[in-house]
Structures are given as structure tokens and as C-alpha cells.
Design a protein around this motif. Structure first.
Motif, PDB file in Angstrom:
ATOM      1  N   PHE A 184       3.377   0.606   3.405  1.00 45.06           N
ATOM      2  CA  PHE A 184       4.626   1.327   3.641  1.00 45.06           C
ATOM      3  C   PHE A 184       5.595   0.492   4.472  1.00 45.06           C
ATOM      4  CE2 PHE A 184       7.497   4.185   5.822  1.00 45.06           C
ATOM      5  CZ  PHE A 184       7.856   5.078   4.824  1.00 45.06           C
ATOM      6  N   PHE A 185       5.088  -0.156   5.512  1.00 40.75           N
ATOM      7  CA  PHE A 185       5.944  -0.940   6.396  1.00 40.75           C
ATOM      8  C   PHE A 185       6.075  -2.397   5.960  1.00 40.75           C
ATOM      9  CE2 PHE A 185       4.760   2.537   9.306  1.00 40.75           C
ATOM     10  CZ  PHE A 185       6.023   2.888   9.774  1.00 40.75           C
ATOM     11  N   SER A 186       5.568  -2.711   4.755  1.00 43.93           N
ATOM     12  CA  SER A 186       5.634  -4.088   4.251  1.00 43.93           C
ATOM     13  C   SER A 186       5.068  -5.076   5.275  1.00 43.93           C
ATOM     14  CB  SER A 186       7.074  -4.471   3.886  1.00 43.93           C
ATOM     15  OG  SER A 186       7.552  -3.680   2.827  1.00 43.93           O
ATOM     16  N   LEU A 187       3.954  -4.699   5.897  1.00 44.58           N
ATOM     17  CA  LEU A 187       3.379  -5.538   6.942  1.00 44.58           C
ATOM     18  C   LEU A 187       2.887  -6.892   6.433  1.00 44.58           C
ATOM     19  CD1 LEU A 187       1.565  -2.875   9.144  1.00 44.58           C
ATOM     20  CD2 LEU A 187       3.837  -3.873   9.417  1.00 44.58           C
ATOM     21  N   PRO A 188       2.430  -6.999   5.160  1.00 41.02           N
ATOM     22  CA  PRO A 188       2.117  -8.353   4.678  1.00 41.02           C
ATOM     23  C   PRO A 188       3.314  -9.296   4.757  1.00 41.02           C
ATOM     24  CG  PRO A 188       1.119  -6.725   3.238  1.00 41.02           C
ATOM     25  CD  PRO A 188       2.013  -5.963   4.181  1.00 41.02           C
ATOM     26  N   TRP A 189       4.501  -8.755   4.551  1.00 40.29           N
ATOM     27  CA  TRP A 189       5.704  -9.583   4.650  1.00 40.29           C
ATOM     28  C   TRP A 189       5.914 -10.043   6.083  1.00 40.29           C
ATOM     29  CZ3 TRP A 189      10.644  -8.262   6.890  1.00 40.29           C
ATOM     30  CH2 TRP A 189      11.629  -9.236   6.670  1.00 40.29           C
ATOM     31  N   PHE A 190       5.800  -9.121   7.050  1.00 38.35           N
ATOM     32  CA  PHE A 190       5.943  -9.519   8.453  1.00 38.35           C
ATOM     33  C   PHE A 190       4.870 -10.536   8.830  1.00 38.35           C
ATOM     34  CE2 PHE A 190       8.452  -5.592   8.785  1.00 38.35           C
ATOM     35  CZ  PHE A 190       9.497  -6.039   9.584  1.00 38.35           C
ATOM     36  N   TYR A 191       3.658 -10.337   8.315  1.00 37.67           N
ATOM     37  CA  TYR A 191       2.573 -11.274   8.592  1.00 37.67           C
ATOM     38  C   TYR A 191       2.907 -12.660   8.034  1.00 37.67           C
ATOM     39  CZ  TYR A 191      -2.252 -13.035   8.805  1.00 37.67           C
ATOM     40  OH  TYR A 191      -3.381 -13.772   9.059  1.00 37.67           O
ATOM     41  N   ARG A 192       3.445 -12.700   6.811  1.00 42.33           N
ATOM     42  CA  ARG A 192       3.795 -13.994   6.206  1.00 42.33           C
ATOM     43  C   ARG A 192       4.954 -14.663   6.931  1.00 42.33           C
ATOM     44  NH1 ARG A 192       3.263 -11.058   1.444  1.00 42.33           N
ATOM     45  NH2 ARG A 192       5.509 -11.105   1.056  1.00 42.33           N
ATOM     46  N   THR A 193       5.835 -13.884   7.544  1.00 40.53           N
ATOM     47  CA  THR A 193       6.932 -14.493   8.288  1.00 40.53           C
ATOM     48  C   THR A 193       6.473 -15.052   9.627  1.00 40.53           C
ATOM     49  OG1 THR A 193       7.611 -12.388   9.298  1.00 40.53           O
ATOM     50  CG2 THR A 193       8.678 -13.001   7.237  1.00 40.53           C
ATOM     51  N   GLY A 194       5.224 -14.793  10.010  1.00 39.82           N
ATOM     52  CA  GLY A 194       4.681 -15.445  11.204  1.00 39.82           C
ATOM     53  C   GLY A 194       4.056 -14.544  12.240  1.00 39.82           C
ATOM     54  N   TYR A 195       4.294 -13.235  12.159  1.00 39.03           N
ATOM     55  CA  TYR A 195       3.770 -12.322  13.174  1.00 39.03           C
ATOM     56  C   TYR A 195       2.272 -12.068  12.994  1.00 39.03           C
ATOM     57  CZ  TYR A 195       8.607 -10.976  14.217  1.00 39.03           C
ATOM     58  OH  TYR A 195       9.932 -10.979  14.572  1.00 39.03           O
ATOM     59  N   ASP A 196       1.557 -11.895  14.095  1.00 39.77           N
ATOM     60  CA  ASP A 196       0.317 -11.142  14.061  1.00 39.77           C
ATOM     61  C   ASP A 196       0.699  -9.669  14.031  1.00 39.77           C
ATOM     62  OD1 ASP A 196      -1.213 -13.413  14.164  1.00 39.77           O
ATOM     63  OD2 ASP A 196      -1.845 -13.179  16.240  1.00 39.77           O
ATOM     64  N   VAL A 197      -0.163  -8.835  13.464  1.00 31.75           N
ATOM     65  CA  VAL A 197       0.136  -7.413  13.293  1.00 31.75           C
ATOM     66  C   VAL A 197      -1.032  -6.596  13.826  1.00 31.75           C
ATOM     67  CG1 VAL A 197       0.531  -5.567  11.601  1.00 31.75           C
ATOM     68  CG2 VAL A 197       1.625  -7.802  11.288  1.00 31.75           C
ATOM     69  N   LEU A 198      -0.741  -5.498  14.513  1.00 29.26           N
ATOM     70  CA  LEU A 198      -1.790  -4.582  14.977  1.00 29.26           C
ATOM     71  C   LEU A 198      -1.407  -3.154  14.630  1.00 29.26           C
ATOM     72  CD1 LEU A 198      -3.972  -4.726  18.070  1.00 29.26           C
ATOM     73  CD2 LEU A 198      -2.751  -2.585  17.633  1.00 29.26           C
ATOM     74  N   LEU A 199      -2.297  -2.465  13.925  1.00 32.38           N
ATOM     75  CA  LEU A 199      -2.098  -1.063  13.555  1.00 32.38           C
ATOM     76  C   LEU A 199      -2.984  -0.204  14.452  1.00 32.38           C
ATOM     77  CD1 LEU A 199      -2.277  -2.868  10.628  1.00 32.38           C
ATOM     78  CD2 LEU A 199      -1.323  -0.701   9.842  1.00 32.38           C
ATOM     79  N   TYR A 200      -2.357   0.645  15.238  1.00 32.83           N
ATOM     80  CA  TYR A 200      -3.044   1.451  16.253  1.00 32.83           C
ATOM     81  C   TYR A 200      -3.270   2.863  15.732  1.00 32.83           C
ATOM     82  CZ  TYR A 200      -3.146   4.329  20.570  1.00 32.83           C
ATOM     83  OH  TYR A 200      -3.456   5.233  21.553  1.00 32.83           O
TER      84      TYR A 200
END
Length: 395
Positions: A184-200
Motif C-alpha cells: 500500500f505504501f509502496s515501501l519496496p520503492w522507498f527501500y530501493r531509493t535507499g531507505y531501511d524500512v521498519l513496519l511496527y
């Protein structure tokens, strides 16, 4: 620095915009297409609101029924409301939401192959025992019995070259599955742009739901208003423990976003902790008292409980202010706050986002012509979020 990964297009890219100094646009300012989407999405949202309100009402029914039959439960609830109202009146987040004093001992294990495939990277499920203790001493015995809820869960998407700026995401009511939120939040895209991601994972959701819960999130509303207050306190406390752990592992920059109830929580975290680089509440609930009054059939149960409990709307609102971001000054600087709202949203109407915007000194406010779930123009606001975060997270 983040890369220029291609933006996915999960929904039609019909333009929204940033609000002006006067706030959200008048209907006359919208294009014909925007008006059509706002109107149709608003009608659809009413059905969703009724369904969610029915689940909330089902959660509340046992507590309301017991308070009608057993007057001792009613007296205890009224005493608890007075406790939270007095604490809220002090408007001191350090008293309302004491910081964790123990660094969590986190255990991790690889997430399932689907999560690894979606992220195209290293994904770990993490857990630790919550150090939360209810702020109201009368609720502590009850909270100790919540074995599953008192274990904190999250999913962490990490790059292999050490800690990176981390985007944390808090889901909404009922919406705890990691896969749903990642897509939903397109987190793979944010991850590919360089961020680490954490879902709480919020209290009483997912693996934190107590045994016998009919659905994820049931415990949020099944323990009365005092239980809801302590659940919000635990949501803030446990996320701050996550931040402690991230910092201990070398993460220097943390941003937080959340949807709906997660937006409500993220705004509250920003009022209790000054370590966030940025905060982005997305279609946030802001005033739960007003929200529940509009949510049929849950509003009928609340009205019934107030009538039999001789609890006035004013007393109830005074207690609810304890866990409302409008009761506290934000600790995240003004230029690091961004609110996202949908003009057709009828679960968390845009007027609620506008109230938070006013309280937050008219910070950045972006609107899209959709509802609570159908985020038309989402590609645009995701790009807006990326531009917004870049100076604080990477420069």
C-alpha cells in the motif's frame, strides 16, 4: 543519497496539491474530475465506515453491557476517566508518556520468502518483551495478564552495508499485515531509493492480539475508555523502545509515518519524543471523540454507555485529551511535519487533518481527491514525501 528508482503506479495519478495558507481548497476550486472522484469516493467510504464502526461497536459491547449491569465497573471507569482528564490537563508529555528506561532485548528471524521477494532485500521479523507499565496504577494488574499483547513485533527491511536512514510505518486499525502495508505504501520503492524500512505492529494487532480475539485490533476498544487510553500509551512507549533499539544499532535518522489510527499514533509520538527527523500522519484520526460520535452504530453504544453511566460528553472528551496530539505541543520542528489527507475521506474526514494542521502551526498539508483507502494521486504524494524527507534524512 537515495537513488532515482522508478515510482510504481498503483492507482490513477489524478492530481492533488499542497494546501494553501487558508487550508484545504473549496469545492469550487476543484476540477470536474477531482469533484467526481471526491464525491464517488466519499459515498464508498460511508459503507467502509459503517463496517469498521460495526467492528468497533462489537468490541465495545461487552464492556458497555457490564458497566450497565455491574455498577462497580461503572464507578471504576468513571474514576479512571477522572485520572486521565487530570493528567491531560497538565499537558506535559513527559508525565503522560514516560520514556522507556530499559533497552529492549530484540530477537530476529528471517521473514517469509514472499516478504523477501517483495522487498528484494534482507527482511527480518523482530520481537521483544514490552517494558510498558500503565500510567494509571489501577490498570497495571489488568495489563500484566495480556501475555501476547506485551510482546512487541515489527518487520525490518535492512540493506547489507550497515544502518541507513530508516522510514518507520505504523498501520491503521485492522490493517496490520506487513504485506498489505508494504504494498500500500509502496515501501519496496522507498527501500530501493535507499531507505531501511521498519513496519511496527500496534498493540492488540497481528501477533499481539490476545487468544480468543475475534479479529486483529479487537483489544483496542474492548477494555473501555481506560483501556483505550493505556493502549495508546503503550503504542507510544513500545515505538519509542523500537527507536531506542534502532539508535543502539547505529541508525542516526528516523522518520515516522502512519495511516489512520497509525497517523493518530505517529502524531502522538511526535508530541512525546524529539528524536524523529520528520513525521507524516496520513489520513489521521485526530479527535477520536468526534470520530466515534459520527460512526454508526458504534456511536449508539457510546451514547448508551454515557447515559447509563451519567458520563457527560465533556467529561469523556476531557479524558480522551490525554492521548490526543492536539493536547500537546509537537516536538518535531514545523518544517519537518507533513500531513496527508483525502478530500473524500469519511472515516477520518479532512477537517480532522485540518485541525492538526492548525495545531501544528500550519505546517505542510497535502491533499488528494480520494477516500480513506482509495488514495487517488498516491504516486504524487509518495513523490512529495520523498522530496520532503530528503533534506532531513540524507543531506
Amino acid at each position: 543519497m537515495p537513488s532515482n528508482a522508478d515510482m510504481p503506479m498503483p492507482v490513477p495519478d489524478v492530481a492533488g496539491a499542497d494546501a494553501g495558507y487558508e487550508g484545504l481548497p473549496d469545492r469550487s476550486d476543484l476540477t470536474t474530475m477531482q469533484k467526481l472522484i471526491v464525491d464517488t469516493s466519499a459515498v464508498a467510504d460511508i459503507g467502509l465506515r459503517t463496517a469498521i464502526a460495526s467492528l468497533v461497536g462489537a468490541s465495545m459491547l461487552p464492556t458497555v453491557a457490564k458497566s450497565i449491569v455491574r455498577r462497580s465497573d461503572l464507578h471504576r471507569e468513571r474514576g479512571n476517566l477522572e485520572f486521565y482528564a487530570e493528567l491531560a490537563a497538565r499537558q506535559d508529555p513527559a508525565l503522560s508518556f514516560p520514556a522507556p528506561t530499559v533497552l529492549p532485548t530484540v530477537s530476529t528471524r528471517p521473514a517469509n520468502p514472499v516478504a523477501q521477494y517483495i522487498a528484494h532485500g534482507n527482511v527480518q521479523n523482530m520481537r521483544f518483551d514490552s517494558s510498558f507499565e500503565p500510567v494509571n496504577p489501577k490498570m497495571r494488574k489488568q495489563w500484566k495478564r495480556l501475555e501476547r499483547n506485551n510482546v512487541v513485533w515489527a518487520q525490518h527491511w535492512r540493506h547489507g552495508d550497515g544502518p541507513r536512514p530508516t522510514l518507520c510505518v505504523i498501520h491503521g486499525f485492522l490493517g496490520s499485515p506487513y504485506l498489505f502495508n508494504g504494498l500500500f505504501f509502496s515501501l519496496p520503492w522507498f527501500y530501493r531509493t535507499g531507505y531501511d524500512v521498519l513496519l511496527y505492529t500496534l498493540p492488540f494487532h497481528g501477533r499481539r492480539a490476545e487468544k480468543g480475539s475475534p479479529f486483529s485490533g479487537y483489544g483496542f476498544f474492548s477494555q473501555g475508555m481506560a483501556g483505550f487510553a493505556e493502549t495508546m500509551a503503550q503504542a507510544v512507549h513500545d515505538f519509542r523502545s523500537v527507536m531506542d533499539w534502532l539508535r543502539d544499532t547505529g541508525v542516526e535518522r528516523i522518520a515516522l509515518t502512519g495511516m489512520s489510527l497509525g497517523g493518530y499514533t505517529s502524531a502522538l509520538v511526535a508530541s512525546a519524543d524529539d528524536r524523529l527527523e520528520a513525521v507524516i500522519p496520513n489520513v489521521p484520526v485526530v479527535t477520536p471523540e468526534r470520530t466515534f460520535d459520527e460512526w454508526w452504530p458504534a456511536n449508539k453504544l457510546i451514547e448508551l454507555g454515557r447515559t447509563f453511566g451519567t458520563i457527560s460528553r465533556e467529561d469523556s472528551a476531557a479524558a480522551s485529551a490525554y492521548h490526543c496530539a492536539l493536547n500537546y505541543a509537537p516536538l518535531v520542528p514545523r518544517d519537518r511535519r507533513l500531513i496527508i489527507t483525502g478530500l473524500g475521506d469519511r472515516l477520518a474526514p479532512p477537517e480532522q487533518s485540518e485541525a492538526l494542521w492548525e495545531h501544528w502551526d500550519r505546517c505542510a498539508l497535502h491533499w488528494f481527491p480520494g477516500n480513506h483507502i482509495l488514495h487517488v494521486s498516491q504516486p504524487e504524494y509518495l513523490r512529495r514525501i520523498n522530496r520532503f524527507l530528503r533534506p532531513f534524512m540524507w543531506d
